[in-house]
Design an enzyme around this catalytic site. Structure first.
Site, PDB file in Angstrom:
ATOM      1  N   ASN A  67      24.980  -3.339  29.365  1.00  0.00           N
ATOM      2  CA  ASN A  67      24.342  -4.195  28.615  1.00  0.00           C
ATOM      3  C   ASN A  67      23.200  -4.558  29.089  1.00  0.00           C
ATOM      4  OD1 ASN A  67      23.828  -6.616  27.314  1.00  0.00           O
ATOM      5  ND2 ASN A  67      25.123  -8.010  28.399  1.00  0.00           N
ATOM      6  N   TRP A  68      22.027  -4.254  28.349  1.00  0.00           N
ATOM      7  CA  TRP A  68      20.750  -4.492  29.018  1.00  0.00           C
ATOM      8  C   TRP A  68      19.985  -5.719  28.989  1.00  0.00           C
ATOM      9  CZ3 TRP A  68      17.494   0.600  27.161  1.00  0.00           C
ATOM     10  CH2 TRP A  68      17.778   1.772  27.831  1.00  0.00           C
ATOM     11  N   LYS A  69      20.820  -6.653  28.182  1.00  0.00           N
ATOM     12  CA  LYS A  69      20.137  -8.029  27.846  1.00  0.00           C
ATOM     13  C   LYS A  69      18.762  -7.801  27.519  1.00  0.00           C
ATOM     14  CE  LYS A  69      23.125  -9.138  32.015  1.00  0.00           C
ATOM     15  NZ  LYS A  69      23.620 -10.283  32.787  1.00  0.00           N
ATOM     16  N   GLU A 100      26.481 -15.341  28.182  1.00  0.00           N
ATOM     17  CA  GLU A 100      25.013 -15.889  28.230  1.00  0.00           C
ATOM     18  C   GLU A 100      24.856 -16.481  26.517  1.00  0.00           C
ATOM     19  OE1 GLU A 100      23.158 -12.482  29.636  1.00  0.00           O
ATOM     20  OE2 GLU A 100      23.867 -12.835  31.532  1.00  0.00           O
ATOM     21  N   GLU A 109      35.130 -10.783  31.653  1.00  0.00           N
ATOM     22  CA  GLU A 109      33.988 -11.043  32.400  1.00  0.00           C
ATOM     23  C   GLU A 109      33.887 -12.343  33.202  1.00  0.00           C
ATOM     24  OE1 GLU A 109      30.591  -8.478  31.248  1.00  0.00           O
ATOM     25  OE2 GLU A 109      30.402 -10.045  30.132  1.00  0.00           O
ATOM     26  N   GLY A 137      26.133 -11.249  37.129  1.00  0.00           N
ATOM     27  CA  GLY A 137      24.582 -11.290  37.636  1.00  0.00           C
ATOM     28  C   GLY A 137      24.359 -12.123  38.808  1.00  0.00           C
ATOM     29  N   SER A 154      28.910  -7.999  38.135  1.00  0.00           N
ATOM     30  CA  SER A 154      28.226  -7.427  39.270  1.00  0.00           C
ATOM     31  C   SER A 154      28.743  -5.840  39.637  1.00  0.00           C
ATOM     32  CB  SER A 154      28.391  -8.263  40.350  1.00  0.00           C
ATOM     33  OG  SER A 154      27.560  -9.468  39.976  1.00  0.00           O
ATOM     34  N   GLY A 192      25.895  -4.971  33.595  1.00  0.00           N
ATOM     35  CA  GLY A 192      24.563  -5.588  33.292  1.00  0.00           C
ATOM     36  C   GLY A 192      23.551  -4.956  34.230  1.00  0.00           C
ATOM     37  N   GLY A 193      23.069  -5.604  35.170  1.00  0.00           N
ATOM     38  CA  GLY A 193      22.252  -5.243  36.137  1.00  0.00           C
ATOM     39  C   GLY A 193      22.197  -3.793  36.475  1.00  0.00           C
TER      40      GLY A 193
HETATM   41  C1  PEP Z   1      26.993  -8.456  31.647  1.00  0.00           C
HETATM   42  O1  PEP Z   1      25.875  -8.751  31.538  1.00  0.00           O
HETATM   43  O2  PEP Z   1      27.827  -8.284  31.049  1.00  0.00           O
HETATM   44  C2  PEP Z   1      27.219  -8.339  33.170  1.00  0.00           C
HETATM   45  C3  PEP Z   1      28.427  -7.977  33.616  1.00  0.00           C
HETATM   46  O3  PEP Z   1      25.946  -8.373  34.043  1.00  0.00           O
HETATM   47  P1  PEP Z   1      26.145  -7.828  35.620  1.00  0.00           P
HETATM   48  O4  PEP Z   1      26.543  -6.400  35.663  1.00  0.00           O
HETATM   49  O5  PEP Z   1      24.698  -7.890  35.934  1.00  0.00           O
HETATM   50  O6  PEP Z   1      26.835  -8.882  36.359  1.00  0.00           O
END
Ligand code: PEP
Length: 260
Positions: free
Chosen positions: A9-11, A99, A169, A175, A215, A236-237
């Site tokens: 997920n690139w947001k 988010e 999640e 994040g 994370s 995400g990140g």
């Molecule tokens: C996400 O955006 O769904 C997520 C899990 O982000 P991260 O991996 O950065 O915690």
């Protein structure tokens, strides 16, 4: 047997040029396989969907959107509908990401409408659920996740061949660098699978992929995937960096090939 899913997920990150560079590198890796042993999904920002589908057209990498409108067409400025997604070759869509819940006040009732419209259009929903830190501290994780599932799937029929992904999640892990331990995550994944069996049936419970998100990094993914009910990651990140994403994909491929 459920396939391992490695979904990025690139947001709201990356310029167009950065997106092209990442996707070309991933397409180069994926083109070494006739069929990837795991399901690789990238969810770029809306404006990049078309180009990313084109880049991956000869590969086994799939594209998802990060959200979808609860309406099919109409005067909804700024929205993107499920029929638009499917017409562009988009196969997956996140719904209910924390988010969206936090910054756009998205509710479980709206998420229910989005899941229905995705299902009727043929886009596979990746439904996000998860508790906040205070709710976990108060011992309410199971209650919160169950309540989210009850509302989101209230009037949704799932056939034995329906494709559906649920992402657990925990909000406090997104994040933040704080990851749920594999055991903590497994407990909630088991709760979700048991809920699916009671709400639908065993076949559906065994079929639905349940991803962990929060994370995930190359150094913690294998331990999470080793858990029986963790079928992949929503990342995400760490999915923004091509080397990290390839590392996560390779971890998934190794576990898929060796078996859990
Ligand atoms: C996400 O955006 O769904 C997520 C899990 O982000 P991260 O991996 O950065 O915690």
């Amino acid at each position: 047997m459920r396939r391992i899913v490695v979904a990025g997920n690139w947001k709201m990150f990356k310029t167009f040029q950065e997106m092209v560079s990442f996707c070309c590198k991933l397409a180069g890796y994926a083109s070494e396989f006739e069929e990837l042993p795991v399901t690789s999904i990238i969810c770029p920002p809306f404006p990049y969907l078309h180009t990313s589908v084109e880049i991956f057209s000869a590969t086994d990498v799939h594209i998802g959107s990060q959200d979808v409108s609860m309406h099919d067409f109409g005067a909804y400025t700024g929205e993107v509908s499920a029929p638009m997604l499917i017409s562009m070759g988009i196969e997956y869509s996140l719904v209910g990401h924390s988010e969206r819940r936090q910054y756009h006040q998205e509710t479980d009732i709206e998420i229910n409408l989005k899941v229905k419209i995705l299902q009727s259009t043929g886009v596979v929903p990746i439904v996000c659920v998860g508790e906040k830190e205070q709710q976990r501290d108060e011992g309410k994780t199971d209650e919160v996740v169950t309540s989210q599932l009850e509302t989101i799937f209230a009037d949704i029929d799932i056939a034995a061949d329906t494709n559906l992904i649920i992402a657990y999640e925990p909000v406090w892990a997104i994040g933040t660098g704080k990851t749920a331990t594999p055991e903590m995550a497994q407990d909630v994944h088991k709760l979700i699978r048991d809920w699916l069996e009671i709400r639908y049936n065993k076949t559906i419970a065994e079929r639905v992929s349940i991803l962990y998100g929060g994370s995930i990094k190359p150094d913690n993914f294998a331990a999470l995937l080793a858990q029986p009910d963790i079928d992949g990651g929503l990342i995400g990140g760490a999915s923004l960096d091509i080397d990290n994403y390839l590392n996560l994909l390779q971890t998934g491929i190794k576990i898929a090939q060796e078996g859990k």
